[in-house]
Scaffold this motif. Structure first.
Motif, PDB file in Angstrom:
ATOM      1  N   MET A 135       0.821  -1.190   0.000  1.00  0.00           N
ATOM      2  CA  MET A 135       0.000   0.000   0.000  1.00  0.00           C
ATOM      3  C   MET A 135       0.869   1.260   0.000  1.00  0.00           C
ATOM      4  O   MET A 135       0.570   2.231  -0.696  1.00  0.00           O
ATOM      5  N   GLY A 136       1.965   1.220   0.757  1.00  0.00           N
ATOM      6  CA  GLY A 136       2.881   2.362   0.776  1.00  0.00           C
ATOM      7  C   GLY A 136       3.498   2.615  -0.583  1.00  0.00           C
ATOM      8  O   GLY A 136       3.634   3.772  -1.013  1.00  0.00           O
ATOM      9  N   MET A 137       3.858   1.550  -1.291  1.00  0.00           N
ATOM     10  CA  MET A 137       4.423   1.707  -2.628  1.00  0.00           C
ATOM     11  C   MET A 137       3.375   2.281  -3.585  1.00  0.00           C
ATOM     12  O   MET A 137       3.686   3.135  -4.424  1.00  0.00           O
ATOM     13  N   ALA A 138       2.142   1.857  -3.458  1.00  0.00           N
ATOM     14  CA  ALA A 138       1.077   2.383  -4.315  1.00  0.00           C
ATOM     15  C   ALA A 138       0.847   3.864  -4.023  1.00  0.00           C
ATOM     16  O   ALA A 138       0.641   4.670  -4.949  1.00  0.00           O
ATOM     17  N   MET A 139       0.887   4.231  -2.758  1.00  0.00           N
ATOM     18  CA  MET A 139       0.708   5.645  -2.392  1.00  0.00           C
ATOM     19  C   MET A 139       1.853   6.508  -2.933  1.00  0.00           C
ATOM     20  O   MET A 139       1.620   7.618  -3.419  1.00  0.00           O
ATOM     21  N   LYS A 140       3.086   5.995  -2.852  1.00  0.00           N
ATOM     22  CA  LYS A 140       4.233   6.735  -3.400  1.00  0.00           C
ATOM     23  C   LYS A 140       4.095   6.900  -4.899  1.00  0.00           C
ATOM     24  O   LYS A 140       4.437   7.941  -5.453  1.00  0.00           O
ATOM     25  N   THR A 141       3.573   5.891  -5.570  1.00  0.00           N
ATOM     26  CA  THR A 141       3.357   5.973  -7.009  1.00  0.00           C
ATOM     27  C   THR A 141       2.345   7.065  -7.339  1.00  0.00           C
ATOM     28  O   THR A 141       2.527   7.837  -8.296  1.00  0.00           O
ATOM     29  N   LEU A 142       1.293   7.166  -6.535  1.00  0.00           N
ATOM     30  CA  LEU A 142       0.302   8.214  -6.749  1.00  0.00           C
ATOM     31  C   LEU A 142       0.885   9.598  -6.493  1.00  0.00           C
ATOM     32  O   LEU A 142       0.543  10.567  -7.184  1.00  0.00           O
ATOM     33  N   GLU A 143       1.785   9.711  -5.508  1.00  0.00           N
ATOM     34  CA  GLU A 143       2.415  11.001  -5.222  1.00  0.00           C
ATOM     35  C   GLU A 143       3.321  11.429  -6.359  1.00  0.00           C
ATOM     36  O   GLU A 143       3.416  12.623  -6.676  1.00  0.00           O
ATOM     37  N   ILE A 144       3.993  10.482  -6.981  1.00  0.00           N
ATOM     38  CA  ILE A 144       4.892  10.798  -8.102  1.00  0.00           C
ATOM     39  C   ILE A 144       4.100  11.339  -9.280  1.00  0.00           C
ATOM     40  O   ILE A 144       4.543  12.252  -9.973  1.00  0.00           O
ATOM     41  N   SER A 145       2.912  10.823  -9.495  1.00  0.00           N
ATOM     42  CA  SER A 145       2.125  11.216 -10.657  1.00  0.00           C
ATOM     43  C   SER A 145       1.476  12.589 -10.509  1.00  0.00           C
ATOM     44  O   SER A 145       0.873  13.087 -11.451  1.00  0.00           O
TER      45      SER A 145
END
Length: 146
Positions: A135-145
């Motif tokens: 979930m943390g990796m998915a959240m970081k991916t959303l922040e990058i976008s």
């Protein structure tokens, strides 16, 4: 492997470990049960786990048709009963004592059950950590976008 597949794998492991923990709790609660509906003393129960393929969308199955390892999730395939003979204890005053004064008690080792409980707890915690990491990796991916 996508985010949902990793969450499905962690969720299946959490479900399997919860089943294992329920069986351990039942074993401990019935460690001195001399009567069951089936007759005789309680029999220890244990879960049998097996790796199962993760259900994937049709598109990803087509993409993997060329080969490659398919992710696996864990599932409880069977709940077994211990077939060892009951532990016989001399107690002629017990209502379930036989003609010789012996009572058939479940063959449950409380120390072994507690060790299994600790292992199930640690495995459950490890899978919660894996789900949180995904979930943390998915959240970081959303922040990058952004």
């Amino acid at each position: 492997m996508d985010f949902f597949t990793s969450m499905d794998i962690s969720a299946s492991a959490l479900t399997a470990e919860r089943t294992r923990m329920n069986l351990i709790s039942s074993n401990l609660a019935n460690a001195n049960s001399t009567r069951t509906a089936e007759g005789g003393p309680y029999k220890r129960k244990d879960a049998v786990f097996a790796a199962e393929p993760v259900a994937e969308p049709f598109k990803s199955v087509l993409q993997k048709a060329g080969g490659g390892a398919q992710p696996k999730q864990v599932g409880v395939v069977q709940i077994t009963e211990d077939q060892t003979p009951p532990r016989m204890q001399y107690d002629p005053t017990h209502p379930d004592a036989d003609a010789r004064g012996y009572v058939a008690l479940p063959n449950i080792n409380v120390v072994e059950e507690m060790a299994d409980m600790i292992a199930a707890t640690r495995t459950y915690e490890a899978n919660v950590t894996a789900a949180r990491a995904a979930m943390g990796m998915a959240m970081k991916t959303l922040e990058i976008s952004r």
